[in-house]
Design a protein around this motif. Structure first.
Motif, mmCIF file in Angstrom:
data_model
loop_
_atom_site.group_PDB
_atom_site.id
_atom_site.type_symbol
_atom_site.label_atom_id
_atom_site.label_comp_id
_atom_site.label_asym_id
_atom_site.label_seq_id
_atom_site.Cartn_x
_atom_site.Cartn_y
_atom_site.Cartn_z
ATOM 1 N N THR A 125 0.857 -1.183 0.000
ATOM 2 C CA THR A 125 0.000 0.000 0.000
ATOM 3 C C THR A 125 0.892 1.231 0.000
ATOM 4 N N THR A 126 0.396 2.311 -0.570
ATOM 5 C CA THR A 126 1.142 3.572 -0.594
ATOM 6 C C THR A 126 0.524 4.530 0.408
ATOM 7 N N LEU A 127 1.373 5.132 1.227
ATOM 8 C CA LEU A 127 0.925 6.026 2.294
ATOM 9 C C LEU A 127 1.601 7.388 2.142
ATOM 10 N N PRO A 128 0.961 8.444 2.662
ATOM 11 C CA PRO A 128 1.501 9.797 2.477
ATOM 12 C C PRO A 128 2.693 10.095 3.379
ATOM 13 N N VAL A 129 3.536 11.026 2.929
ATOM 14 C CA VAL A 129 4.607 11.576 3.752
ATOM 15 C C VAL A 129 4.482 13.098 3.737
ATOM 16 N N ILE A 130 5.129 13.730 4.686
ATOM 17 C CA ILE A 130 4.967 15.168 4.865
ATOM 18 C C ILE A 130 5.636 15.980 3.769
ATOM 19 N N ASN A 131 6.810 15.523 3.288
ATOM 20 C CA ASN A 131 7.627 16.391 2.441
ATOM 21 C C ASN A 131 7.584 16.083 0.947
ATOM 22 N N ASN A 132 6.667 15.194 0.488
ATOM 23 C CA ASN A 132 6.507 15.011 -0.961
ATOM 24 C C ASN A 132 5.114 14.486 -1.267
ATOM 25 N N ASP A 133 4.763 14.449 -2.543
ATOM 26 C CA ASP A 133 3.439 13.988 -2.956
ATOM 27 C C ASP A 133 3.445 12.548 -3.440
ATOM 28 N N THR A 134 4.622 11.918 -3.452
ATOM 29 C CA THR A 134 4.735 10.544 -3.934
ATOM 30 C C THR A 134 4.370 9.535 -2.871
ATOM 31 N N GLY A 135 4.644 9.886 -1.602
ATOM 32 C CA GLY A 135 4.399 8.972 -0.504
ATOM 33 C C GLY A 135 5.458 7.889 -0.414
ATOM 34 N N PHE A 136 5.193 6.878 0.415
ATOM 35 C CA PHE A 136 6.081 5.726 0.493
ATOM 36 C C PHE A 136 5.229 4.466 0.417
ATOM 37 N N THR A 137 5.833 3.381 -0.039
ATOM 38 C CA THR A 137 5.111 2.122 -0.144
ATOM 39 C C THR A 137 5.546 1.177 0.968
ATOM 40 N N LEU A 138 4.567 0.454 1.501
ATOM 41 C CA LEU A 138 4.785 -0.484 2.593
ATOM 42 C C LEU A 138 4.450 -1.891 2.117
ATOM 43 N N ILE A 139 5.393 -2.812 2.245
ATOM 44 C CA ILE A 139 5.208 -4.203 1.846
ATOM 45 C C ILE A 139 5.975 -5.105 2.812
ATOM 46 N N ASP A 140 5.396 -6.086 3.401
ATOM 47 C CA ASP A 140 4.059 -6.611 3.267
ATOM 48 C C ASP A 140 3.179 -5.982 4.357
ATOM 49 N N CYS A 141 1.950 -5.631 4.003
ATOM 50 C CA CYS A 141 1.082 -5.012 5.002
ATOM 51 C C CYS A 141 -0.062 -5.931 5.419
ATOM 52 N N GLY A 142 0.161 -7.262 5.299
ATOM 53 C CA GLY A 142 -0.838 -8.145 5.864
ATOM 54 C C GLY A 142 -1.079 -9.466 5.176
ATOM 55 N N ALA A 143 -0.376 -9.770 4.103
ATOM 56 C CA ALA A 143 -0.641 -11.025 3.397
ATOM 57 C C ALA A 143 -0.008 -12.224 4.101
ATOM 58 N N ASN A 144 1.202 -12.052 4.660
ATOM 59 C CA ASN A 144 1.930 -13.180 5.259
ATOM 60 C C ASN A 144 2.519 -12.788 6.611
ATOM 61 N N ALA A 145 1.891 -13.251 7.675
ATOM 62 C CA ALA A 145 2.354 -12.901 9.015
ATOM 63 C C ALA A 145 3.683 -13.574 9.338
ATOM 64 N N ASP A 146 3.850 -14.817 8.908
ATOM 65 C CA ASP A 146 5.057 -15.587 9.225
ATOM 66 C C ASP A 146 5.987 -15.610 8.015
ATOM 67 N N ALA A 147 6.674 -14.520 7.795
ATOM 68 C CA ALA A 147 7.541 -14.406 6.621
ATOM 69 C C ALA A 147 8.943 -14.922 6.915
ATOM 70 N N LYS A 148 9.527 -15.562 5.902
ATOM 71 C CA LYS A 148 10.909 -16.008 5.973
ATOM 72 C C LYS A 148 11.815 -14.949 5.340
ATOM 73 N N VAL A 149 13.107 -15.174 5.447
ATOM 74 C CA VAL A 149 14.071 -14.222 4.889
ATOM 75 C C VAL A 149 13.845 -14.050 3.395
ATOM 76 N N VAL A 150 13.648 -15.155 2.682
ATOM 77 C CA VAL A 150 13.481 -15.079 1.233
ATOM 78 C C VAL A 150 12.226 -14.293 0.853
ATOM 79 N N ASN A 151 11.180 -14.383 1.690
ATOM 80 C CA ASN A 151 9.960 -13.642 1.402
ATOM 81 C C ASN A 151 10.196 -12.146 1.464
ATOM 82 N N VAL A 152 10.838 -11.676 2.521
ATOM 83 C CA VAL A 152 11.111 -10.245 2.677
ATOM 84 C C VAL A 152 12.104 -9.774 1.624
ATOM 85 N N TYR A 153 13.052 -10.621 1.282
ATOM 86 C CA TYR A 153 14.000 -10.316 0.210
ATOM 87 C C TYR A 153 13.249 -10.072 -1.103
#
Length: 343
Positions: A125-153
């Motif tokens: 998901t993309t969320l707002p930031v104070i100093n630009n209009d692009t925002g930042f993206t957050l991954i993973d925000c809920g699909a896999n609670a038990d993530a392994k190293v390879v998943n986050v990679y």
């Protein structure tokens, strides 16, 4: 012409707000056709005209309280499942719903399927930031609670391509959410995540980041496991809502001076509200599938639906999926090495 399959019956305000949002988008974007799956009688009664809109009858609806896996398997004639199947069959390019989140994820995995080489798709998901209009993206925000190293990679790579292709950010900064910025912070699995990410020259890894700096724009992509990411997401949304309520309460109960101050600051407050409105970025995208699968809040109104359709059009025209397929097909050995390192 891009074709988007939409679950018109998904969400608290369906089908009215879904139809309204689709028509807003249709009137602004001329390269998209819409396939609306649901109760055709209801949908047709809400349409002002059917230009570039096709209504497909579905006899079932997956409800918010339905158990996701069972619902997808049992309700094959539901608007959600039929829309996902249209993508699998090649008659649509993307699947969109405001319905049952779990069912959307299951339909994406079981019906549309993963890109070869990706172990677990991540929800972004993309969320707002104070100093630009692009925002930042957050991954993973809920699909896999038990993530392994390879998943986050893999999430880091998916986030990189999303930021580059869709958001047009050159060489996006990738940060790993942790409880401190030092390289040895966190538990053993987070330390392994740090080591794996720091060794990949294909990403601009800036190291560990703390969640308190996300709204200040410390990174372009914040990567983490689904449990942590969902907690961060809900904390940000909850804090934003609480701050708005506090401002309203202060103005209403603060007497004449507060009301006059609010009047003088009206334009400034509107700008702040627009800046921090995360719905303008569209919905959450399940990255790592063979086609875009996008989910909006169940309470979404027409404006959010319109914004999400624009987002989907950008994802498809950017060739995000093609870029991800190409990268992972050429880096299978790299993924295998990371998995071996976890054993």
């Amino acid at each position: 012409m891009i074709k988007i399959a939409i679950d018109a019956m998904g969400g608290d305000n369906a089908p009215k707000e879904i139809v309204k949002g689709v028509e807003l988008a249709r009137n602004e974007i001329d390269n998209v056709e819409f396939q609306l799956f649901g109760d055709s009688t209801q949908i047709n009664s809400l349409l002002s005209n059917k230009k570039r809109i096709k209504v497909i009858q579905s006899d079932e609806v997956i409800k918010m309280e339905d158990e996701p896996v069972r619902a997808v398997k049992d309700k094959k004639n539901s608007s959600l499942v039929m829309a996902a199947r249209a993508v699998k069959d090649g008659s649509a390019d993307a699947f969109y719903s405001c319905g049952n989140t779990g069912a959307i994820l299951v339909a994406g995995l079981l019906i549309i399927g993963r890109i070869k080489g990706i172990d677990r798709p991540g929800l972004i998901t993309t969320l707002p930031v104070i100093n630009n209009d692009t925002g930042f993206t957050l991954i993973d925000c809920g699909a896999n609670a038990d993530a392994k190293v390879v998943n986050v990679y893999q999430y880091a790579l998916l986030g990189k391509y999303y930021a580059e292709k869709v958001l047009k950010i050159n060489n996006p900064r990738i940060g790993l959410i942790n409880n401190g910025t030092e390289s040895d912070k966190g538990n053993k699995i987070h330390q392994k995540m740090y080591q794996a990410l720091s060794q990949n020259d294909d990403i601009n890894f800036i190291g560990n980041i703390e969640s308190r700096g996300l709204l200040d724009g410390i990174t372009d992509v914040a990567v983490t496991d689904g449990f942590t990411g969902n907690a961060v997401l809900k904390s940000i949304e909850g804090t934003a809502l609480s701050m708005i309520n506090m401002l309203k309460d202060g103005i209403i109960n603060g007497g004449f001076g507060s009301k006059m101050g609010a009047l003088l600051l009206k334009d400034t407050l509107k700008k702040i509200a627009h800046k921090m409105d995360y719905t303008k970025y569209g919905g959450a995208v399940l990255l790592g599938l063979r086609a875009p699968v996008v989910k909006s809040h169940g309470s979404s109104k027409a404006k959010t639906v319109r914004n999400t359709v624009v987002q989907i059009e950008q994802i498809i025209t950017s060739n995000f999926v093609g870029s991800v397929k190409n990268y992972f097909s050429n880096h299978t050995d790299e993924m295998d090495d990371i998995k071996k390192g976890e054993q």
